[in-house]
Structures are given as structure tokens and as C-alpha cells.
Scaffold this motif. Structure first.
Motif, PDB file in Angstrom:
ATOM      1  N   VAL A 152     -56.350  33.874 -55.982  1.00  0.00           N
ATOM      2  CA  VAL A 152     -55.381  33.289 -55.058  1.00  0.00           C
ATOM      3  C   VAL A 152     -55.318  31.780 -55.245  1.00  0.00           C
ATOM      4  O   VAL A 152     -54.232  31.185 -55.313  1.00  0.00           O
ATOM      5  CB  VAL A 152     -55.735  33.633 -53.602  1.00  0.00           C
ATOM      6  CG1 VAL A 152     -54.777  32.935 -52.641  1.00  0.00           C
ATOM      7  CG2 VAL A 152     -55.711  35.143 -53.381  1.00  0.00           C
ATOM      8  N   ALA A 153     -56.472  31.143 -55.349  1.00  0.00           N
ATOM      9  CA  ALA A 153     -56.518  29.690 -55.528  1.00  0.00           C
ATOM     10  C   ALA A 153     -55.851  29.279 -56.832  1.00  0.00           C
ATOM     11  O   ALA A 153     -55.128  28.268 -56.884  1.00  0.00           O
ATOM     12  CB  ALA A 153     -57.961  29.206 -55.491  1.00  0.00           C
TER      13      ALA A 153
ATOM     14  N   HIS B 227     -44.097  23.315 -59.126  1.00  0.00           N
ATOM     15  CA  HIS B 227     -43.145  22.887 -58.098  1.00  0.00           C
ATOM     16  C   HIS B 227     -43.590  21.636 -57.327  1.00  0.00           C
ATOM     17  O   HIS B 227     -42.947  21.246 -56.379  1.00  0.00           O
ATOM     18  CB  HIS B 227     -42.923  24.018 -57.097  1.00  0.00           C
ATOM     19  CG  HIS B 227     -42.493  25.315 -57.713  1.00  0.00           C
ATOM     20  ND1 HIS B 227     -41.194  25.574 -58.090  1.00  0.00           N
ATOM     21  CD2 HIS B 227     -43.207  26.441 -58.031  1.00  0.00           C
ATOM     22  CE1 HIS B 227     -41.111  26.800 -58.596  1.00  0.00           C
ATOM     23  NE2 HIS B 227     -42.320  27.341 -58.561  1.00  0.00           N
ATOM     24  N   ARG B 228     -44.685  21.067 -57.681  1.00  0.00           N
ATOM     25  CA  ARG B 228     -45.288  19.883 -57.067  1.00  0.00           C
ATOM     26  C   ARG B 228     -46.116  20.203 -55.837  1.00  0.00           C
ATOM     27  O   ARG B 228     -47.227  19.724 -55.688  1.00  0.00           O
ATOM     28  CB  ARG B 228     -44.244  18.808 -56.730  1.00  0.00           C
ATOM     29  CG  ARG B 228     -44.897  17.445 -56.404  1.00  0.00           C
ATOM     30  CD  ARG B 228     -43.852  16.386 -56.160  1.00  0.00           C
ATOM     31  NE  ARG B 228     -43.148  16.578 -54.912  1.00  0.00           N
ATOM     32  CZ  ARG B 228     -43.635  16.222 -53.718  1.00  0.00           C
ATOM     33  NH1 ARG B 228     -44.842  15.676 -53.622  1.00  0.00           N
ATOM     34  NH2 ARG B 228     -42.939  16.410 -52.623  1.00  0.00           N
ATOM     35  N   ARG B 229     -45.598  21.045 -54.939  1.00  0.00           N
ATOM     36  CA  ARG B 229     -46.388  21.431 -53.771  1.00  0.00           C
ATOM     37  C   ARG B 229     -45.869  22.760 -53.237  1.00  0.00           C
ATOM     38  O   ARG B 229     -44.752  23.185 -53.558  1.00  0.00           O
ATOM     39  CB  ARG B 229     -46.326  20.380 -52.657  1.00  0.00           C
ATOM     40  CG  ARG B 229     -44.952  20.203 -52.050  1.00  0.00           C
ATOM     41  CD  ARG B 229     -44.955  19.365 -50.778  1.00  0.00           C
ATOM     42  NE  ARG B 229     -45.527  20.076 -49.655  1.00  0.00           N
ATOM     43  CZ  ARG B 229     -45.243  19.790 -48.378  1.00  0.00           C
ATOM     44  NH1 ARG B 229     -44.405  18.805 -48.080  1.00  0.00           N
ATOM     45  NH2 ARG B 229     -45.785  20.484 -47.401  1.00  0.00           N
ATOM     46  N   VAL B 230     -46.709  23.410 -52.417  1.00  0.00           N
ATOM     47  CA  VAL B 230     -46.308  24.618 -51.699  1.00  0.00           C
ATOM     48  C   VAL B 230     -46.148  24.217 -50.239  1.00  0.00           C
ATOM     49  O   VAL B 230     -47.133  23.958 -49.548  1.00  0.00           O
ATOM     50  CB  VAL B 230     -47.364  25.738 -51.843  1.00  0.00           C
ATOM     51  CG1 VAL B 230     -47.011  26.921 -50.942  1.00  0.00           C
ATOM     52  CG2 VAL B 230     -47.462  26.189 -53.300  1.00  0.00           C
TER      53      VAL B 230
ATOM     54  N   PRO C 113     -56.091  23.623 -47.106  1.00  0.00           N
ATOM     55  CA  PRO C 113     -56.414  22.275 -47.591  1.00  0.00           C
ATOM     56  C   PRO C 113     -55.238  21.613 -48.310  1.00  0.00           C
ATOM     57  O   PRO C 113     -55.032  20.399 -48.180  1.00  0.00           O
ATOM     58  CB  PRO C 113     -57.581  22.515 -48.560  1.00  0.00           C
ATOM     59  CG  PRO C 113     -58.174  23.813 -48.135  1.00  0.00           C
ATOM     60  CD  PRO C 113     -57.021  24.635 -47.651  1.00  0.00           C
ATOM     61  N   LEU C 114     -54.451  22.398 -49.044  1.00  0.00           N
ATOM     62  CA  LEU C 114     -53.296  21.845 -49.738  1.00  0.00           C
ATOM     63  C   LEU C 114     -52.256  21.351 -48.741  1.00  0.00           C
ATOM     64  O   LEU C 114     -51.652  20.282 -48.934  1.00  0.00           O
ATOM     65  CB  LEU C 114     -52.685  22.905 -50.660  1.00  0.00           C
ATOM     66  CG  LEU C 114     -53.589  23.479 -51.749  1.00  0.00           C
ATOM     67  CD1 LEU C 114     -52.833  24.529 -52.574  1.00  0.00           C
ATOM     68  CD2 LEU C 114     -54.121  22.383 -52.654  1.00  0.00           C
ATOM     69  N   MET C 115     -52.036  22.125 -47.686  1.00  0.00           N
ATOM     70  CA  MET C 115     -51.055  21.715 -46.684  1.00  0.00           C
ATOM     71  C   MET C 115     -51.540  20.501 -45.903  1.00  0.00           C
ATOM     72  O   MET C 115     -50.753  19.602 -45.564  1.00  0.00           O
ATOM     73  CB  MET C 115     -50.758  22.887 -45.740  1.00  0.00           C
ATOM     74  CG  MET C 115     -49.939  23.987 -46.388  1.00  0.00           C
ATOM     75  SD  MET C 115     -49.530  25.326 -45.228  1.00  0.00           S
ATOM     76  CE  MET C 115     -48.379  26.274 -46.241  1.00  0.00           C
TER      77      MET C 115
ATOM     78  N   GLY D 162     -49.612  16.745 -45.696  1.00  0.00           N
ATOM     79  CA  GLY D 162     -49.079  16.300 -44.414  1.00  0.00           C
ATOM     80  C   GLY D 162     -48.472  17.386 -43.560  1.00  0.00           C
ATOM     81  O   GLY D 162     -47.824  17.106 -42.557  1.00  0.00           O
ATOM     82  N   GLY D 163     -48.688  18.656 -43.942  1.00  0.00           N
ATOM     83  CA  GLY D 163     -48.198  19.763 -43.126  1.00  0.00           C
ATOM     84  C   GLY D 163     -47.696  20.919 -43.942  1.00  0.00           C
ATOM     85  O   GLY D 163     -47.742  20.903 -45.184  1.00  0.00           O
TER      86      GLY D 163
END
Length: 257
Positions: free
Chosen positions: A73-74, A84-87, A131-133, A137-138
């Protein structure tokens, strides 16, 4: 200028190769965001779903994931972020084909399998994405649950019971992670003309008698479509729902009302 519903990045749809998951992915694409589609074994179906996202004008990526393996998953999340740069959002829609049995006839092995895939799988996804979110910043998490959470459907315990655990986790995420601008909500899924419903119908599990009995409990005397689930999930992840967290939307035609 039209308001953007999402930040840059993508929504990750875990279970995106299924009939409902593919419909969810398409709705996000139509709403203006890229999509990372996760699958377990149905690579071709995931690629078909990705093609539909790209036909809607958004970028799609495909990721093989074993939700019972935290490292898998990680790794998928890392790959999605690299592409995509971020989820910015995660939609949980994974789950095995559910045997329709009474609780009294459910084996320990069946129950353990359901819990391992749906509950521990969702737990792994939650642990990896939070942790990624936070760093970004959310973000938003949407769990595709079961309309049986509010009105028990006999013989569907292997779906409803694990998802009920995840409903509690969703409320916990909403309570604990709101200070990081992370929202968590659920879409309670009714009978949708896709995926498991169609497969179990073909196998003769869902008979005409079953259809008659279920529709007695519906306000709308018809089945839902994958796009109906996608519309609700898209709304909950979008800026239009920026002050909604810890909630459920039942997309079930009024099941049990």
C-alpha cells in the motif's frame, strides 16, 4: 472563472478496477482531478478504467496493490505521488466477493478473511496516507461502506460487519485528524447495478424473490448506478464539502427508510 473543486494532485481509488470503483474514478475525472487506480488482480479492468479517466481529459495511473500488505500500500502511494505530485483524496472501495450466508452459518475462516481484507486493508491504507496528507496540509478520505450499516440485510454480514468497523475508524480519523485539515466520511452503498451485484445475480444467488424483498425496503424502486456512488464520493472529497467530516451519506434509494 469556474471554481476548482480539488487541489493539484490525484484521488487514489483503492478498488478502482471494480464496476463501482471504475464509475467512481470516472466521476472524479469529470469533476476535474487526476486519478490513481489501484487493483489487486484485475489489471486489464484497471487499465480500462484508466482509459475512461483519460478520455475525460485527466491523467490516470494504475497501481497493483495487496491491501493486506502494508508495504504494498505504501509503495502504491509513493508511486502515485511520484506521478501526480500528491494524493489529495483516498477512496476505499476494496473488498472480496462476499458470500451470502447467515451469521449462524458463517465459518471462522470466512469471517477472518473478510476482516483481514476490508478492515486490516483499510487500516493499512489509513496508516500510509495520513502522514502524506498531514505533510501536504490536509486531505480527504472516503470509505465506501454498506447501506446495511443502518438496516441489516440478512445473509450479508460478511460485508456489513467489517464495513461497520471501518465506519468507526472513519469517525476516529475525523475526530483525531481534523486539526490537520484531514476530513473523513462514508458513502453507504446500496444495491448498484455493477460489480458484486451483477456477478452474484449471474450465479443465481440473487433470485427474483430476493429482488422483490429488497425492493420492498426501497423508496426508489430501482437500482443505483456506479455514477451515483461516484457523485457522492466526489462531493465529499471536494471543496464543496470542506466543512463536512465524520458523516455518512446513504446512496441506496432510501433503503430501510
Amino acid at each position: 472563472m469556474e471554481e476548482r473543486l480539488f487541489d493539484d494532485g490525484c484521488v487514489m481509488v483503492i478498488g478502482g478496477s471494480g464496476g463501482i470503483g471504475s464509475g467512481v474514478a470516472q466521476e472524479f475525472a469529470h469533476a476535474g482531478t487526476d486519478v490513481a487506480i489501484c487493483y489487486h488482480s484485475r489489471k486489464e479492468a484497471a487499465e480500462d478504467a484508466a482509459a475512461l479517466v483519460e478520455a475525460a481529459g485527466r491523467q490516470a495511473s494504475v497501481h497493483k496493490v495487496d491491501v493486506q500488505d502494508a508495504a504494498s500500500v505504501a509503495a502504491a502511494l509513493d508511486d502515485a505521488c511520484a506521478t501526480h505530485r500528491r494524493v489529495h483524496s483516498l477512496v476505499w472501495g476494496a473488498g472480496p466477493l462476499v458470500d451470502q450466508v447467515l451469521l449462524s452459518e458463517t465459518s471462522a475462516e470466512q469471517f477472518r478473511r473478510a476482516m483481514e481484507v476490508e478492515v486490516f486493508g483499510f487500516f493499512n491504507a489509513m496508516k500510509a496516507v495520513l502522514p502524506l496528507m498531514r505533510d501536504a496540509g490536509g486531505g480527504s478520505i472516503v470509505h465506501l461502506g454498506s447501506a446495511g450499516d443502518s438496516w441489516w440485510p440478512p445473509r450479508d454480514g460478511l460485508s456489513v460487519a467489517p464495513k461497520a468497523t471501518n465506519e468507526a475508524l472513519i469517525r476516529g480519523i475525523a475526530r483525531e485528524e481534523g486539526r490537520h485539515e484531514i476530513r473523513a466520511n462514508s458513502v453507504l452503498v446500496g444495491v448498484i447495478e455493477a460489480g458484486m451485484f451483477l456477478e452474484l445475480t449471474r450465479k443465481g444467488v440473487f433470485t427474483e424473490e430476493w429482488v422483490t424483498e429488497v425492493q420492498k425496503n426501497l423508496g426508489l424502486k430501482r437500482w443505483g448506478k456506479p455514477a451515483d456512488i461516484g457523485a457522492a464520493a466526489t462531493f465529499l472529497c471536494s471543496r464543496k464539502a470542506n466543512y463536512i467530516t465524520g458523516q455518512q451519506i446513504s446512496v441506496s434509494g432510501g433503503y430501510g427508510v
